[in-house]
Design an enzyme around this catalytic site. Structure first.
Site, short mmCIF file in Angstrom:
data_model
loop_
_atom_site.label_atom_id
_atom_site.label_comp_id
_atom_site.label_asym_id
_atom_site.label_seq_id
_atom_site.Cartn_x
_atom_site.Cartn_y
_atom_site.Cartn_z
N GLY A 194 0.78 -1.22 0.12
CA GLY A 194 0.06 0.10 0.03
C GLY A 194 1.05 1.35 -0.11
O GLY A 194 0.63 2.20 0.59
N ALA A 331 11.04 11.15 -10.47
CA ALA A 331 11.44 11.68 -11.50
C ALA A 331 12.08 12.99 -11.32
O ALA A 331 13.27 13.22 -12.06
CB ALA A 331 10.32 11.84 -12.52
N HIS A 455 -8.06 34.82 -4.61
CA HIS A 455 -9.14 34.38 -4.02
C HIS A 455 -10.32 34.14 -5.48
O HIS A 455 -10.16 35.00 -6.24
CB HIS A 455 -10.02 35.46 -3.12
CG HIS A 455 -11.29 35.07 -2.67
ND1 HIS A 455 -11.56 33.97 -1.67
CD2 HIS A 455 -12.72 35.39 -3.17
CE1 HIS A 455 -12.87 33.70 -1.68
NE2 HIS A 455 -13.47 34.63 -2.54
P1 FAD Z 1 14.30 5.54 -15.38
O1 FAD Z 1 13.20 6.54 -16.02
O2 FAD Z 1 14.27 4.12 -15.02
O3 FAD Z 1 15.30 5.35 -16.89
C1 FAD Z 1 16.43 4.45 -16.91
C2 FAD Z 1 16.54 4.17 -18.45
O4 FAD Z 1 17.73 3.51 -18.38
C3 FAD Z 1 15.49 3.27 -18.87
O5 FAD Z 1 14.98 3.90 -20.00
C4 FAD Z 1 16.25 1.89 -19.24
O6 FAD Z 1 15.66 1.34 -20.42
C5 FAD Z 1 17.59 2.52 -19.37
N1 FAD Z 1 18.61 1.59 -19.03
C6 FAD Z 1 18.85 0.69 -18.11
N2 FAD Z 1 20.02 0.00 -18.29
C7 FAD Z 1 20.47 0.25 -19.53
C8 FAD Z 1 21.73 -0.08 -20.20
N3 FAD Z 1 22.46 -1.18 -19.65
N4 FAD Z 1 21.97 0.32 -21.36
C9 FAD Z 1 21.27 1.27 -21.79
N5 FAD Z 1 20.27 1.79 -21.15
C10 FAD Z 1 19.63 1.21 -20.12
N6 FAD Z 1 8.20 9.50 -10.01
C11 FAD Z 1 7.46 10.91 -9.95
O7 FAD Z 1 8.28 11.76 -9.62
N7 FAD Z 1 6.26 11.22 -10.01
C12 FAD Z 1 5.45 10.15 -10.43
O8 FAD Z 1 4.17 10.48 -10.44
C13 FAD Z 1 5.60 8.99 -10.54
N8 FAD Z 1 4.96 7.86 -11.02
C14 FAD Z 1 5.50 6.44 -10.96
C15 FAD Z 1 4.51 5.47 -11.12
C16 FAD Z 1 5.00 4.15 -11.75
C17 FAD Z 1 3.95 3.03 -12.13
C18 FAD Z 1 6.26 3.94 -11.37
C19 FAD Z 1 6.79 2.74 -11.78
C20 FAD Z 1 7.28 5.01 -11.19
C21 FAD Z 1 6.96 6.08 -11.02
N9 FAD Z 1 7.67 7.12 -10.58
C22 FAD Z 1 7.26 8.28 -10.58
C23 FAD Z 1 8.98 7.19 -10.34
C24 FAD Z 1 9.87 7.50 -11.61
O9 FAD Z 1 9.32 6.88 -12.68
C25 FAD Z 1 11.29 7.23 -11.53
O10 FAD Z 1 11.84 8.01 -10.23
C26 FAD Z 1 12.15 7.70 -12.64
O11 FAD Z 1 11.79 7.28 -13.56
C27 FAD Z 1 13.60 7.60 -12.36
O12 FAD Z 1 14.46 8.03 -13.43
P2 FAD Z 1 15.78 7.38 -13.92
O13 FAD Z 1 16.21 8.42 -14.96
O14 FAD Z 1 16.57 7.28 -12.83
O15 FAD Z 1 15.24 6.05 -14.40
P1 NAD Z 2 6.97 2.04 -1.86
O1 NAD Z 2 8.04 1.96 -1.28
O2 NAD Z 2 6.12 3.24 -2.08
O3 NAD Z 2 5.60 1.01 -1.42
C1 NAD Z 2 5.81 -0.36 -1.15
C2 NAD Z 2 4.82 -0.72 0.14
O4 NAD Z 2 4.95 -2.23 -0.04
C3 NAD Z 2 5.41 -0.39 1.43
O5 NAD Z 2 4.37 0.48 2.00
C4 NAD Z 2 5.77 -1.73 1.96
O6 NAD Z 2 5.77 -1.56 3.46
C5 NAD Z 2 5.06 -2.43 1.13
N1 NAD Z 2 5.51 -4.03 1.38
C6 NAD Z 2 6.65 -4.48 1.00
N2 NAD Z 2 6.75 -5.80 1.16
C7 NAD Z 2 5.32 -6.35 1.40
C8 NAD Z 2 4.93 -7.47 1.73
N3 NAD Z 2 5.63 -8.75 1.51
N4 NAD Z 2 3.55 -7.59 1.72
C9 NAD Z 2 2.85 -6.36 1.80
N5 NAD Z 2 3.25 -5.22 1.88
C10 NAD Z 2 4.82 -5.14 1.56
O7 NAD Z 2 7.06 1.43 -3.25
P2 NAD Z 2 6.29 1.39 -4.63
O8 NAD Z 2 4.83 1.66 -4.32
O9 NAD Z 2 6.49 0.20 -5.39
O10 NAD Z 2 6.80 2.53 -5.49
C11 NAD Z 2 8.25 2.31 -6.01
C12 NAD Z 2 8.71 3.89 -6.04
O11 NAD Z 2 8.11 4.44 -7.15
C13 NAD Z 2 8.66 4.47 -5.11
O12 NAD Z 2 9.96 4.73 -4.10
C14 NAD Z 2 8.10 5.98 -5.49
O13 NAD Z 2 9.20 6.79 -5.16
C15 NAD Z 2 8.05 5.82 -6.89
N6 NAD Z 2 6.71 6.16 -7.52
C16 NAD Z 2 6.51 7.50 -7.23
C17 NAD Z 2 5.15 8.02 -7.49
C18 NAD Z 2 4.67 9.55 -7.18
O14 NAD Z 2 5.61 10.14 -6.98
N7 NAD Z 2 3.51 9.74 -7.23
C19 NAD Z 2 4.23 7.03 -8.00
C20 NAD Z 2 4.64 5.72 -8.30
C21 NAD Z 2 5.72 5.25 -7.86
#
Ligand code: FAD
Ligand code: NAD
Length: 478
Positions: A194, A331, A455
């Site tokens: 969650g 991100a 406002h």
């Molecule tokens: P990434 O975005 O993961 O990019 C890494 C890139 O490296 C990828 O394209 C991959 O293909 C490439 N790569 C990997 N290995 C290699 C290699 N060996 N050679 C060449 N290329 C390679 N964050 C927010 O701030 N706001 C949000 O609303 C949010 N929502 C999210 C929702 C979901 C479902 C998920 C999964 C994540 C979300 N995040 C959010 C987290 C956010 O997506 C990540 O923190 C962010 O993308 C990290 O950026 P990065 O550039 O470090 O890596």
């Molecule tokens: P998270 O760390 O936010 O949540 C994972 C949750 O899973 C935790 O609450 C943890 O206690 C629980 N958990 C772990 N093992 C468990 C188990 N065996 N059974 C039940 N619960 C368990 O990680 P996430 O939701 O997977 O997101 C990953 C990352 O992606 C986050 O670090 C977040 O920064 C990023 N992200 C950000 C956004 C945003 O900024 N709005 C949205 C999506 C993802």
């Protein structure tokens, strides 16, 4: 701070330094553009899709689905009250998916154009280290190439953590990647974890009619946020028939004739749920395994790449930014780290103030926070004052029909300096920047209350909450 202000736009001449960036997510592509702006010869290597997780399977597609799902849910629940006649309300999942895809394509096309406009050489292939100044690139065609570099920035991001739960490989058990592109809306969905992903997907699918269950190991959902905020989220999720089991661990998952059976240990003992789909959302781990980091001697801690404050690894010309460091996985943080690493490579002393990062959850109500929670501030020895303003006293929230929320300032009682801002409610994820700026500028309550807020806006509730620190809110009996 003032020296950083004056030096921020100074360009230091670089003698066509060859900078290679691995990974084209928000960390890598922003670093690439910045390095090119600063005059470096930049190559960006990306193995899958430009824009990385965020643009393709993260921030952007989830928010498209959240936006539509919330709109649908609001119309379904409140249309009549708003005076809107909708007749029979429905949705077309394939059109929602198509719109999501189009938005992702438009944005990733935009990033590609920006990279080209800045003269970044983009290579689509998988990179791995050969030494401290050479990389091997493996192309989808099967060919390989060796690339030399002066400086490298690793920005390979993260992937879903596959918790070692028996049955996690079964068909129907998915990560967020698959949950974004389901062919149809499942009737039932159990979400393990969650956290922020779990809560956002619970919001999406419950709004579209799925019966959602969340199983969270900790005592609270989105446990890194102030519980006062998450209580508002819990209330809204439960109103949408989401069942939330905290302090609950999954025992195993098994296949049944009709779907999946998830056995869990709840606070009151063993229990099981029969569901159509299971979403595993228990965190993400750095994607660093395929990089052959040992060939360059780069220090790791498990899968995380270890860096100093300038995002420099133990190898001086190799940097790591974003999710692959396994610290704050957001991100905007990846982008900020990318900018800071480039500034440092180019001779500036830029680094990041991690105390002023905004954290946002895009559920209904939205949650957003920056700085210290009340609890953390007390742990750090502060005597705190709290200024709170409930959204049911805010005109704009009432107009929007979204009064389930609060604004909470955490303030140092000795100096009146803002230590934290915590929001639940509409527009929270936009308004939090006021708190981030307040923290950056080391603002006091006086500076918030002497800033005139327009406002009618939800933002006025920040002004009122700041006044409430000294029991002087106007639109609240103090
Ligand atoms: P990434 O975005 O993961 O990019 C890494 C890139 O490296 C990828 O394209 C991959 O293909 C490439 N790569 C990997 N290995 C290699 C290699 N060996 N050679 C060449 N290329 C390679 N964050 C927010 O701030 N706001 C949000 O609303 C949010 N929502 C999210 C929702 C979901 C479902 C998920 C999964 C994540 C979300 N995040 C959010 C987290 C956010 O997506 C990540 O923190 C962010 O993308 C990290 O950026 P990065 O550039 O470090 O890596
Ligand atoms: P998270 O760390 O936010 O949540 C994972 C949750 O899973 C935790 O609450 C943890 O206690 C629980 N958990 C772990 N093992 C468990 C188990 N065996 N059974 C039940 N619960 C368990 O990680 P996430 O939701 O997977 O997101 C990953 C990352 O992606 C986050 O670090 C977040 O920064 C990023 N992200 C950000 C956004 C945003 O900024 N709005 C949205 C999506 C993802």
């Amino acid at each position: 701070m003032s020296s950083q202000r004056s030096s921020y736009y100074e360009n230091i001449e670089v003698d066509m330094m060859k900078v290679v960036i691995i990974g084209g997510g928000p960390g890598g592509y922003v670093a690439a553009i910045r390095a090119a702006q600063k005059g470096a010869d930049v190559t960006l290597i990306e193995k899958k899709h430009i824009g990385g997780t965020c643009l393709n399977v993260g921030c952007i597609p989830t928010k498209v689905l959240l936006h539509t799902a919330e709109l649908y849910h609001t119309l379904k629940g409140d249309a009549e009250q708003l005076g809107i006649l909708v007749g029979t309300l429905g949705f077309d999942w394939s059109k929602i998916q198509a719109r999501k895809k189009a938005i992702v394509q438009q944005l990733s096309g935009g990033v590609k154009s920006l990279l080209a406009a800045n003269g970044v050489n983009v290579i689509m292939g998988e990179a791995a280290f050969l030494s401290v100044n050479q990389l091997a690139v493996h192309y989808p065609s099967g060919q390989n190439e060796t690339i030399d570099f002066d400086q490298a920035i690793i920005a390979t991001g993260s992937k879903p953590f596959m918790a070692p739960i028996k049955g996690n490989e079964l068909e129907g058990v998915m990560t967020s990647d698959a949950a974004l592109s389901l062919e149809r809306i499942p009737k039932t969905l159990l979400i393990i974890g969650g956290g922020v992903i779990g809560s956002e997907f619970a919001s999406i699918y419950s709004s579209l009619g799925t019966k959602v269950t969340i199983v969270e190991a900790l005592p609270n959902i989105v446990a890194n946020m102030d519980q006062e905020l998450t209580d508002y989220l819990k209330y809204e999720l439960e109103k949408a028939a989401v069942s939330i089991y905290t302090n609950t661990k999954v025992e195993h998952i098994e296949r049944t004739l009709s779907g999946l059976k998830v056995q869990v240990f709840t606070e009151s003992g063993l229990s099981s749920f029969e569901v159509e789909k299971v979403l595993l959302a228990v965190g993400r781990k750095p994607a660093t395994k395929a990089l052959n980091l040992e060939k360059a001697g780069i220090r790791v801690n498990g899968d995380k790449i270890v860096t100093n404050n300038h995002f420099q690894t133990n190898i001086p010309n190799i940097y790591a930014i974003g999710d692959c460091r396994g610290e704050v996985q957001l991100a905007h943080v990846a982008s900020a780290e990318g900018m800071a690493a480039v500034e440092f490579i180019m001779g500036s002393r830029s680094n990041i103030d991690f105390n002023t990062i905004p954290y946002c959850v895009y559920t209904k109500p939205e949650l957003a926070a920056v700085g210290l929670t009340e609890e953390k501030a007390k742990e750090q020895g502060y005597k705190v004052r709290i200024g709170r303003f409930p959204l049911h006293a805010n005109g704009k929230s009432l107009i929007m029909g979204e009064t389930n929320g609060v604004v909470k300032f955490v303030v140092d009682a000795k100096t009146d300096e803002i230590l934290g801002l915590h929001l639940a409610g509409p527009r929270a994820t936009e308004l939090i920047v006021e708190g981030a700026l307040a923290l950056r500028l080391e603002a006091t309550v006086a500076e918030i209350v002497t800033t005139i807020h327009a406002h009618p806006t939800v933002g006025e509730s920040l002004y009122e909450a700041a006044h409430a620190v000294h029991k002087q809110a106007i639109h609240l009996p103090n």
